[in-house]
Design a protein around this motif. Structure first.
Motif, mmCIF file in Angstrom:
data_model
loop_
_atom_site.group_PDB
_atom_site.id
_atom_site.type_symbol
_atom_site.label_atom_id
_atom_site.label_comp_id
_atom_site.label_asym_id
_atom_site.label_seq_id
_atom_site.Cartn_x
_atom_site.Cartn_y
_atom_site.Cartn_z
ATOM 1 N N ARG A 107 0.833 -1.206 0.000
ATOM 2 C CA ARG A 107 0.000 0.000 0.000
ATOM 3 C C ARG A 107 0.868 1.257 0.000
ATOM 4 O O ARG A 107 0.598 2.219 -0.708
ATOM 5 C CB ARG A 107 -0.939 0.018 1.206
ATOM 6 N N ARG A 108 1.921 1.254 0.779
ATOM 7 C CA ARG A 108 2.770 2.446 0.885
ATOM 8 C C ARG A 108 3.415 2.783 -0.456
ATOM 9 O O ARG A 108 3.543 3.956 -0.811
ATOM 10 C CB ARG A 108 3.854 2.264 1.922
ATOM 11 N N LEU A 109 3.824 1.768 -1.213
ATOM 12 C CA LEU A 109 4.404 2.029 -2.532
ATOM 13 C C LEU A 109 3.417 2.779 -3.421
ATOM 14 O O LEU A 109 3.792 3.733 -4.115
ATOM 15 C CB LEU A 109 4.817 0.718 -3.204
ATOM 16 N N VAL A 110 2.171 2.346 -3.409
ATOM 17 C CA VAL A 110 1.152 2.994 -4.237
ATOM 18 C C VAL A 110 0.828 4.379 -3.691
ATOM 19 O O VAL A 110 0.712 5.345 -4.461
ATOM 20 C CB VAL A 110 -0.114 2.111 -4.337
ATOM 21 N N GLU A 111 0.704 4.510 -2.378
ATOM 22 C CA GLU A 111 0.399 5.807 -1.761
ATOM 23 C C GLU A 111 1.421 6.879 -2.098
ATOM 24 O O GLU A 111 1.095 8.056 -2.167
ATOM 25 C CB GLU A 111 0.356 5.682 -0.235
ATOM 26 N N HIS A 112 2.661 6.481 -2.287
ATOM 27 C CA HIS A 112 3.729 7.435 -2.574
ATOM 28 C C HIS A 112 4.098 7.516 -4.056
ATOM 29 O O HIS A 112 5.108 8.112 -4.420
ATOM 30 C CB HIS A 112 4.959 7.109 -1.715
ATOM 31 N N GLY A 113 3.274 6.900 -4.906
ATOM 32 C CA GLY A 113 3.502 6.992 -6.341
ATOM 33 C C GLY A 113 4.728 6.244 -6.827
ATOM 34 O O GLY A 113 5.289 6.576 -7.865
ATOM 35 N N LEU A 114 5.132 5.226 -6.092
ATOM 36 C CA LEU A 114 6.295 4.421 -6.481
ATOM 37 C C LEU A 114 5.879 3.163 -7.232
ATOM 38 O O LEU A 114 6.713 2.462 -7.798
ATOM 39 C CB LEU A 114 7.117 4.062 -5.246
ATOM 40 N N ALA A 115 4.598 2.867 -7.221
ATOM 41 C CA ALA A 115 4.021 1.724 -7.930
ATOM 42 C C ALA A 115 2.568 2.050 -8.220
ATOM 43 O O ALA A 115 1.996 2.974 -7.622
ATOM 44 C CB ALA A 115 4.123 0.447 -7.081
ATOM 45 N N ALA A 127 -6.705 1.081 -5.181
ATOM 46 C CA ALA A 127 -7.211 2.137 -6.069
ATOM 47 C C ALA A 127 -7.315 3.478 -5.344
ATOM 48 O O ALA A 127 -6.938 4.515 -5.909
ATOM 49 C CB ALA A 127 -8.563 1.741 -6.654
ATOM 50 N N ASN A 128 -7.805 3.485 -4.111
ATOM 51 C CA ASN A 128 -7.925 4.749 -3.369
ATOM 52 C C ASN A 128 -6.554 5.343 -3.098
ATOM 53 O O ASN A 128 -6.366 6.564 -3.199
ATOM 54 C CB ASN A 128 -8.684 4.555 -2.059
ATOM 55 N N ALA A 129 -5.583 4.511 -2.748
ATOM 56 C CA ALA A 129 -4.222 4.987 -2.502
ATOM 57 C C ALA A 129 -3.645 5.584 -3.787
ATOM 58 O O ALA A 129 -2.982 6.628 -3.754
ATOM 59 C CB ALA A 129 -3.341 3.843 -2.005
ATOM 60 N N GLN A 130 -3.925 4.951 -4.917
ATOM 61 C CA GLN A 130 -3.436 5.456 -6.199
ATOM 62 C C GLN A 130 -4.095 6.783 -6.540
ATOM 63 O O GLN A 130 -3.429 7.711 -7.015
ATOM 64 C CB GLN A 130 -3.691 4.430 -7.290
ATOM 65 N N ASP A 131 -5.390 6.890 -6.308
ATOM 66 C CA ASP A 131 -6.090 8.145 -6.587
ATOM 67 C C ASP A 131 -5.503 9.296 -5.779
ATOM 68 O O ASP A 131 -5.331 10.407 -6.291
ATOM 69 C CB ASP A 131 -7.583 8.008 -6.287
ATOM 70 N N LYS A 132 -5.159 9.038 -4.535
ATOM 71 C CA LYS A 132 -4.566 10.073 -3.687
ATOM 72 C C LYS A 132 -3.180 10.462 -4.174
ATOM 73 O O LYS A 132 -2.840 11.644 -4.230
ATOM 74 C CB LYS A 132 -4.503 9.606 -2.234
ATOM 75 N N ALA A 133 -2.367 9.480 -4.540
ATOM 76 C CA ALA A 133 -1.025 9.770 -5.055
ATOM 77 C C ALA A 133 -1.110 10.587 -6.342
ATOM 78 O O ALA A 133 -0.344 11.546 -6.532
ATOM 79 C CB ALA A 133 -0.252 8.471 -5.298
ATOM 80 N N ARG A 134 -2.037 10.222 -7.205
ATOM 81 C CA ARG A 134 -2.221 10.953 -8.462
ATOM 82 C C ARG A 134 -2.662 12.390 -8.180
ATOM 83 O O ARG A 134 -2.109 13.338 -8.756
ATOM 84 C CB ARG A 134 -3.262 10.256 -9.335
#
Length: 162
Positions: A107-115, A127-134
């Motif tokens: 989750r942390r990787l996606v939250e920080h835009g690393l994956a 998906a929610n973590a990705q939306d926030k990073a984006r």
């Protein structure tokens, strides 16, 4: 040192033990603990050779950045515990992993835009973590990039499996 924890599996007939130990980073979404290669479930990080553009249009090695930041993140709270999800076609242990402080690595990787959330495998869990990073233009979301699965397909001249 590897410590086997309680059995974790989607299907009890194929149960494998969780793996706990000092993780070394192979790439942005793969680690190794005591010789066991572990693919982080449901996420896809840029390849080490992959180039992305930052917000100013400058190219950088986003895969290398993802791996470096993953390594720094894991070093901050050891050991890492990986809970078995499945074996992939390469026989890698696919898992949800957690630092000693309980923070989920995937989750942390996606939250920080690393994956990215690889919904084909995660079912949209990140998906929610990705939306926030984006929305915050973090990591790869600060500029332009090609999805890792598309970059791999283009490099091997095959159809994307995204």
């Amino acid at each position: 040192m590897v410590v086997l924890a309680g059995s974790m599996s989607v299907c009890p007939a194929f149960a494998e033990e969780a793996i706990v130990g000092r993780a070394s980073v192979v790439d942005g979404d793969t680690i190794e603990i005591a010789g066991e290669r572990i693919r982080l479930h449901g996420v896809d990080a840029p390849e080490s050779w992959q180039l992305c553009e930052d917000g100013d249009g400058l190219r950088y090695r986003c895969g290398r950045e993802a791996a470096t930041k993953l390594d720094q993140f894991l070093q901050a709270s050891r050991p890492t515990r990986c809970e078995f999800v499945e074996r992939d076609r390469y026989r890698r242990f696919v898992a949800a992993c957690f630092r000693a402080d309980g923070v989920e690595v995937n989750r942390r990787l996606v939250e920080h835009g690393l994956a990215v959330d690889w919904s084909r495998y995660s079912g949209g869990a990140y998906a929610n973590a990705q939306d926030k990073a984006r929305a915050q233009a973090l990591g790869i979301w600060r500029g332009r990039f090609q999805l890792p699965c598309e970059a791999r397909a283009r490099r091997s001249k095959q159809a994307p499996s995204c």
